[in-house]
Design an enzyme around this catalytic site. Structure first.
Site, PDB file in Angstrom:
ATOM      1  N   GLN A 684      93.161  98.292 -62.165  1.00  0.00           N
ATOM      2  CA  GLN A 684      93.621  96.934 -61.905  1.00  0.00           C
ATOM      3  C   GLN A 684      92.511  96.082 -61.303  1.00  0.00           C
ATOM      4  OE1 GLN A 684      96.357  95.286 -62.624  1.00  0.00           O
ATOM      5  NE2 GLN A 684      95.762  93.437 -61.506  1.00  0.00           N
ATOM      6  N   GLU A 685      91.744  96.675 -60.410  1.00  0.00           N
ATOM      7  CA  GLU A 685      90.726  95.910 -59.699  1.00  0.00           C
ATOM      8  C   GLU A 685      89.535  95.548 -60.577  1.00  0.00           C
ATOM      9  OE1 GLU A 685      90.768  94.545 -56.911  1.00  0.00           O
ATOM     10  OE2 GLU A 685      92.063  95.602 -55.506  1.00  0.00           O
ATOM     11  N   SER A 686      89.046  96.499 -61.383  1.00  0.00           N
ATOM     12  CA  SER A 686      87.751  96.269 -62.031  1.00  0.00           C
ATOM     13  C   SER A 686      87.645  96.777 -63.454  1.00  0.00           C
ATOM     14  CB  SER A 686      86.653  96.952 -61.207  1.00  0.00           C
ATOM     15  OG  SER A 686      86.804  98.369 -61.250  1.00  0.00           O
ATOM     16  N   TYR A 791      99.871  91.712 -58.283  1.00  0.00           N
ATOM     17  CA  TYR A 791      99.005  92.884 -58.084  1.00  0.00           C
ATOM     18  C   TYR A 791      99.844  94.144 -57.877  1.00  0.00           C
ATOM     19  CZ  TYR A 791      95.399  95.698 -55.637  1.00  0.00           C
ATOM     20  OH  TYR A 791      94.529  96.673 -55.236  1.00  0.00           O
TER      21      TYR A 791
END
Length: 809
Positions: A684-686, A791
């Site tokens: 999800q982040e990167s 998120y």
């Protein structure tokens, strides 16, 4: 001279098997190395955790094992460890090390030093390499790498010599990029003539379209600096022949016109300005071209002038131009859009009365225009901006009452309901949203309004009212919010001790939006599962011969492929594609940004080719380009029109990889974290891109902001921490998992609260947890930041996908 820090110059095929104890699960682990897919080795978890740092081998370690350890350290950004291991191999006697492994170590030593920014060490190592090795391809690449090291040391003449030697030894591959670096060096030396000559050679050589256009811009700027306007304009025109993006084309066209104008060639410049105004009326470049024309005394059509000025937010000029237009044009011929533009311009300048009058002109003079409803909404918005909230609500409601059939009526009711809620008028807000849901079911406005109203009623203990609102949403909605309506109906039925009704509602929710958050959450509730609970057994293996064969049989059936033999190797056509060849060579000389540009262009051109996407996804993962692999696999699955969990395991795992597992698994074991949660968070982040940087300056695989990085470094006692260390995977994963574990400990194991804290801050998460009293579903709705709410939901979705892919069968 920034280079990507997460990629490996050369990956050895195959990797050592791993084993660890994870949360009491039985775990089956195999290290993924998809090119070529190896025979898997299965290891049942033991109670011994895997140490996180890359071990430094002693001379008794087999050289091929040591090389693999060094390459892994290099991939993970642990350059010190990589250098030590490479040196260990080189220090062994010649008879103890295979020559090919010695070559690998010597080359790797230079690459590691270069990526660490130790340019002098890189020069030394690469000089030793070219003097003692005969591998022609590697030696040529060593010259290119040494040239980059000389650039880092500002040794321009030496850099030029090395790039020229590379071109002599390995012509026709990445000539354009070598010539560009030579040009940069000459420019730094102040030799503009030679720099331009080199840039010209770079342009004439092959490279991808996007980097070619960027290079042409650089060359054009160079020509302008020496007064060669004709050559500069020729480069701009060459860009315009290929560029397709309207905004980019407008900016390049303007640059060409301004170059001619500044050189005193006003006739050609004015012609180009006029073309820009006509071709790009919705661009700031068009506005600037118009200003140049006006300054030259050229008249501009009033309406055209107003449109261009509106785009540039020159509202005073908009008003002047439109007044001139309305004065000169019979009212019967005036397009009502003129009054929309005029009203918006007045509002931006704070003249609310004049704005309202302009919008009212549309309502009174053009009652059948498509702009009728929009003009009414604009009146309401004008009242809102003016601070007249009650009047704005009344205006919105009047539109829905007087003209219920216009397209904008649903939007008007939504705005009225929303404004009531901001004023604390709960009953009026609920009533308005309920009317909206009844009169305009399945509109975006109705679904959003009913969900807001249902949650507001629930939060006030008005359960019967909430149940009615959620029922309207469930019955009249679609997709995600339909699932949300049914989920909350189920929760309310549970509160009312109606288990069968709750079960039916959860079942409907689970089927309403497969793979979406509310459907997945309903599935857990339906089956009595707590959120974020991993499968009892995990199987990390995904690229065994069996899984690959299943994937390729599926490929043949799904896409009617007739190709014989194994499918995953690059086809002859793909392997020979100039973009893949250039990208591979750029990758080998650590020019990672340039390599990714070539690879991305190749993938984009194969978006409708499932076999090519499959091969590219496999290839990119094999060289550590995880984001590019994920994107190719995602496109492949989209072409198949299925959900990821319905794809064969090998293909699903390409889209949801366990990249950097050698870092994640031992750190997760250290803190007793669920590794599926960590992989979901990193994705999800990167998207497993080690150099990712967000708009908030969050950095690296787990997107750690600088202040948080400094805090973690202090807590861990990390020596000599620098902010740039966050781009090193082995540091970023260590820091990110520590911080996630800290949040889990702070919030007594609540994954929802820990994730919200990771993204939105611990203080905010604590407040949301207090409001929701620990209820995970209420917690999600209590989150006040849209980004953080999304998120948490997205990681829940990804966690469920990871669980489905890697659950042992």
């Amino acid at each position: 001279m920034r280079r990507l820090l997460t990629l490996l110059v050369a990956l050895l095929g195959g990797s050592g098997a791993l084993g660890c104890a994870l949360l009491g699960q039985q775990v089956v682990i195999v290290t993924p190395t998809p090119s070529p897919p190896p025979t898997a080795t299965f290891i049942v978890a033991t109670s011994t955790p895997i140490p996180s740092p890359t071990p430094i081998p002693t001379p008794t370690v087999a050289p091929f094992v040591a090389i693999h350890e060094a390459n892994t350290a290099l991939l993970n950004g642990d350059y010190d460890a990589a250098v030590k291991v490479y040196r260990t191999v080189l220090e062994q006697s010649a008879l103890a090390v295979d020559p090919s492994l010695r070559t690998e170590a010597a080359f790797g030593l230079g690459v590691a030093a270069l990526r660490e920014g130790l340019f002098a060490d890189a020069v030394s190592a690469l000089t030793s390499f070219v003097e003692t090795h005969t591998d022609e391809v590697r030696v040529a690449r060593a010259y290119f790498l040494r040239g980059d090291a000389h650039l880092g040391l500002s040794e321009w003449d030496k850099a030029i010599a090395d790039f020229r030697e590379y071109l002599r030894r390995r012509p026709g591959v990445i000539d354009s990029y070598a010539h560009e670096r030579i040009g940069d060096s000459y420019l730094a030396l102040g030799n503009t003539a030679e720099a331009l000559k080199s840039y010209d050679q770079a342009v004439a050589s092959s490279r991808g379209l996007a980097p070619l256009m960027a290079l042409r811009e650089k060359l054009a700027a160079g020509y302008l600096n020496v007064g060669q306007v004709g050559n500069a304009v020729a480069q701009y025109d060459a860009i315009l022949e290929d560029a397709r993006n309207a905004g980019y084309r407008a900016s390049i066209a303007l640059a060409a016109a301004q170059a001619l104008d500044n050189a005193g060639n006003s006739a050609l410049a004015l012609a180009r300005y006029q073309d820009i105004v006509a071709s790009y009326p919705e661009s700031v470049a068009g506005y600037r071209a118009m200003q140049a024309l006006l300054q030259a005394g050229t008249s501009i059509d009033h309406l055209q002038r107003a449109r261009l000025s509106f785009v540039a937010e020159d509202y005073n000029d908009v008003i002047t131009a439109l007044h001139n237009y309305t004065t000169d044009t019979p009212i019967a011929k005036i397009d009502p859009v003129v009054y929309m533009m005029l009203g918006r311009a007045y509002r931006e300048l704070g003249n609310f009365q004049a704005a309202n009058t302009a919008f009212e002109t549309i309502l009174s003079q053009y009652p059948t225009t498509a702009y009728f409803g929009d003009a009414w909404l604009e009146q309401g918005r004008t009242l809102f901006v003016a601070g007249q909230i009650d009047a704005a609500i009344e205006r919105y409601q009047k539109l829905a009452e007087a003209h219920p059939d216009v397209l904008q009526a649903a939007e008007a009711l939504w705005r009225a309901g929303y404004l009531y809620s901001t004023q604390g008028a709960l009953e009026q807000s609920l009533a308005t949203f309920e009317i909206l849901g009844t009169k305009y079911p399945n509109t975006t406005q109705a679904m959003d309004g009913l969900f807001r109203a249902g949650m507001a009623a629930l939060n006030q203990g008005m359960n019967a009212r909430a149940q009615r609102l959620f029922a309207l949403l469930a019955n009249g909605g679609s997709g995600e919010l339909k699932a949300a309506g049914y989920l909350w109906l189920g929760r309310l039925y549970q509160l009312d001790n109606q288990p069968e009704q709750a079960r039916l509602a959860y079942a409907e929710a689970a089927n309403a939006d497969p793979g979406g958050y509310y459907s997945l959450r309903a599935g857990d509730l339906l089956n009595g599962r707590a959120p974020f609970v991993p499968p009892p057994r995990l199987d990390w293996a995904y690229n065994t011969p069996e899984y690959v064969a299943q994937a390729e049989q599926w490929m043949r059936e799904r896409f009617s492929l007739t190709a014989q033999g194994v499918l995953w190797p690059l086809s002859a056509e793909l392997a020979a594609d100039p973009r893949l060849v250039r990208g591979g060579e750029l990758f080998a000389v650590a020019a990672y940004d340039d390599a990714i540009g070539e690879f991305t262009a190749l993938t984009d051109d194969n978006r409708q080719n499932p076999l090519a996407l499959y091969q590219l996804a496999t290839h990119f993962q094999s060289i550590g380009l995880y984001r590019q692999s994920i994107e190719a696999a995602a496109r492949l699955i989209d072409l198949a029109q299925i959900r990821t969990v319905e794809a064969p395991k090998y293909i699903a795992a390409l889209r949801f990889p366990i990249a950097y597992h050698d870092l994640v698994l031992p750190e997760a074991e250290k803190y007793k974290l669920d590794p599926l949660l960590v992989f979901s968070l990193i994705r999800q982040e990167s998207l497993f891109q080690g150099v990712a940087t967000s708009s908030a300056q969050a950095q690296g695989l787990m997107q750690i902001i600088p202040d948080t990085g400094a805090y973690i470094a202090m807590k861990l006692g990390w020596p000599n921490f620098q902010n740039s260390d966050l781009y090193r995977p082995h540091i970023n994963v260590t820091f990110g998992i520590y911080y996630l574990a800290e949040q889990l400990q702070t919030f007594d194991g609540s994954v929802y609260a820990a994730l919200a804290a990771y993204n939105g801050g611990p203080g905010n998460s604590a407040e949301w947890l207090r409001i929701s009293n620990g209820d995970p579903d209420l917690f999600v709705q209590a989150i006040t930041f849209d980004e953080t709410r999304t998120y948490v939901r997205r990681i829940y979705e990804q966690y469920e996908t990871y669980s489905a892919i890697y659950a042992a069968r």
